[in-house]
Motif scaffolding. Structure first.
Motif, PDB file in Angstrom:
ATOM      1  N   GLY A   1       0.792  -1.223   0.000  1.00  0.00           N
ATOM      2  CA  GLY A   1       0.000   0.000   0.000  1.00  0.00           C
ATOM      3  C   GLY A   1       0.816   1.260   0.000  1.00  0.00           C
ATOM      4  O   GLY A   1       0.276   2.344   0.044  1.00  0.00           O
ATOM      5  N   VAL A   2       2.154   1.197  -0.033  1.00  0.00           N
ATOM      6  CA  VAL A   2       3.006   2.378  -0.030  1.00  0.00           C
ATOM      7  C   VAL A   2       3.841   2.326  -1.293  1.00  0.00           C
ATOM      8  O   VAL A   2       4.056   1.269  -1.885  1.00  0.00           O
TER       9      VAL A   2
ATOM     10  N   GLY B   1      -1.239  19.080   8.967  1.00  0.00           N
ATOM     11  CA  GLY B   1      -1.724  17.796   8.476  1.00  0.00           C
ATOM     12  C   GLY B   1      -0.733  17.097   7.566  1.00  0.00           C
ATOM     13  O   GLY B   1      -0.602  15.864   7.609  1.00  0.00           O
ATOM     14  N   SER B   2      -0.010  17.855   6.756  1.00  0.00           N
ATOM     15  CA  SER B   2       0.990  17.250   5.862  1.00  0.00           C
ATOM     16  C   SER B   2       2.123  16.615   6.655  1.00  0.00           C
ATOM     17  O   SER B   2       2.646  15.558   6.265  1.00  0.00           O
ATOM     18  N   GLN B   3       2.519  17.240   7.756  1.00  0.00           N
ATOM     19  CA  GLN B   3       3.555  16.639   8.596  1.00  0.00           C
ATOM     20  C   GLN B   3       3.089  15.311   9.182  1.00  0.00           C
ATOM     21  O   GLN B   3       3.849  14.333   9.223  1.00  0.00           O
ATOM     22  N   ALA B   4       1.844  15.265   9.626  1.00  0.00           N
ATOM     23  CA  ALA B   4       1.320  14.012  10.169  1.00  0.00           C
ATOM     24  C   ALA B   4       1.225  12.937   9.094  1.00  0.00           C
ATOM     25  O   ALA B   4       1.582  11.772   9.330  1.00  0.00           O
ATOM     26  N   VAL B   5       0.750  13.306   7.910  1.00  0.00           N
ATOM     27  CA  VAL B   5       0.659  12.344   6.813  1.00  0.00           C
ATOM     28  C   VAL B   5       2.040  11.801   6.456  1.00  0.00           C
ATOM     29  O   VAL B   5       2.231  10.586   6.287  1.00  0.00           O
ATOM     30  N   GLY B   6       3.030  12.684   6.351  1.00  0.00           N
ATOM     31  CA  GLY B   6       4.372  12.238   6.009  1.00  0.00           C
ATOM     32  C   GLY B   6       4.976  11.316   7.048  1.00  0.00           C
ATOM     33  O   GLY B   6       5.637  10.318   6.711  1.00  0.00           O
ATOM     34  N   SER B   7       4.750  11.616   8.331  1.00  0.00           N
ATOM     35  CA  SER B   7       5.296  10.765   9.394  1.00  0.00           C
ATOM     36  C   SER B   7       4.680   9.377   9.364  1.00  0.00           C
ATOM     37  O   SER B   7       5.384   8.367   9.499  1.00  0.00           O
ATOM     38  N   VAL B   8       3.381   9.304   9.174  1.00  0.00           N
ATOM     39  CA  VAL B   8       2.708   8.001   9.172  1.00  0.00           C
ATOM     40  C   VAL B   8       3.100   7.192   7.932  1.00  0.00           C
ATOM     41  O   VAL B   8       3.349   5.980   8.025  1.00  0.00           O
TER      42      VAL B   8
ATOM     43  N   ARG C   1       5.876   7.379   6.217  1.00  0.00           N
ATOM     44  CA  ARG C   1       7.257   6.901   6.398  1.00  0.00           C
ATOM     45  C   ARG C   1       7.294   5.681   7.316  1.00  0.00           C
ATOM     46  O   ARG C   1       8.001   4.700   7.053  1.00  0.00           O
ATOM     47  N   ALA C   2       6.523   5.737   8.400  1.00  0.00           N
ATOM     48  CA  ALA C   2       6.484   4.594   9.310  1.00  0.00           C
ATOM     49  C   ALA C   2       5.873   3.364   8.642  1.00  0.00           C
ATOM     50  O   ALA C   2       6.319   2.233   8.875  1.00  0.00           O
TER      51      ALA C   2
END
Length: 274
Positions: free
Chosen positions: A46-47, A114-121, A123-124
């Motif tokens: 999915g990534v 919101g973009s920071q949260a999306v990017g962190s998730v 990446r994880a």
């Protein structure tokens, strides 16, 4: 008498890969482990993986347009919600034009958080640090990102109010409204930004393709709604307790005329003209 012995050549090492592996097993085992870790991190379901990226850029332009146009059209319809929110609170903006000056700030801050949260998730997820199918992981990630967004919003709101008042960049009442709105918008944006990639991964969709645009679409409209509701609540409370003068108070439309709080009138409905 001593005679010099002819120089001897050093033993030649075979560069055969099998020989090297036999002579240095520890080094090659570590290298193999590192490569397997990197390969597994790049191959999360999915990534964006290398194979997915190759397929994406090997497709034709028309195929790429077809795959993206539908989502962009859906997001465009969602962005109209921001225009509806502004139109709904038009009378409040006419009464206090200074509130309109910080509409881009609220929208931009919500999108950035919101973009920071999306990017962190994402990446994880790509590094397989998260399992979106587990409810405990889902709740832990969303609650953590929401808390981070709220704390960052509090710090930025306090900074905005301090700098704005010291440098005479904003009035007291509008500064308080923006300072209170920033942590609320940031908290909501991080909640949405952390939830959408996890939901997309759980449903087998590509989080990188849908999460960020959908998050921006939701935050633009809902962030403005939060901002205007905070402004309405603050001015309505201040007017009721005589903390806000009539110049900064909000209009109340009663019987077709602009009055201040007619009896039996609903403040939010009169505020927005509905």
């Amino acid at each position: 008498r001593f005679t010099r012995a002819p120089p001897t050549e050093p033993p030649r090492m075979s560069l055969n890969s099998s020989t090297l592996i036999e002579q240095y097993p520890l080094i090659f085992s570590r290298e193999s482990d590192q490569r397997s870790k990197h390969a597994s991190a790049a191959g999360s379901d999915g990534v964006f993986t290398e194979r997915a990226a190759d397929e994406e850029y090997s497709s034709s332009v028309c195929a790429a347009v077809r795959s993206r146009l539908g989502w962009l059209a859906l997001f465009l319809v969602g962005l109209w919600g921001a225009a509806f929110v502004i139109d709904w609170f038009e009378h409040m903006l006419q009464r206090n034009v200074e509130l309109a000056h910080f509409v881009p700030l609220i929208i931009g801050h919500g999108g950035n958080a919101g973009s920071q949260a999306v990017g962190s998730v994402i990446r994880a997820l790509a590094a397989k640090e998260l399992d979106p199918s587990l409810r405990a992981t889902f709740a832990r990630v969303v609650s953590r990102e929401t808390l981070v967004g709220g704390l960052c919003g509090v710090a930025l709101g306090a900074l905005f109010l301090s700098v704005g008042l010291l440098c005479h960049l904003v009035s007291l009442h509008v500064g308080v409204v923006v300072a209170v709105s920033l942590p609320l918008v940031s908290l909501w944006a991080n909640f949405v930004g952390a939830t959408l990639p996890l939901l997309a991964a759980r449903l087998g969709s590509n989080p990188a393709l849908t999460s960020a645009p959908l998050m921006t679409t939701v935050i633009d409209s809902s962030g403005l709604l939060i901002y205007f509701l905070v402004a309405w609540a603050y001015y309505d409370f201040g007017e009721a307790h005589h903390l806000v003068d009539q110049h900064h108070s909000l209009p109340h439309h009663h019987g077709g005329r602009s009055t201040h709080g007619g009896p039996g009138s609903h403040p939010l409905r009169n505020l927005t003209g509905f």
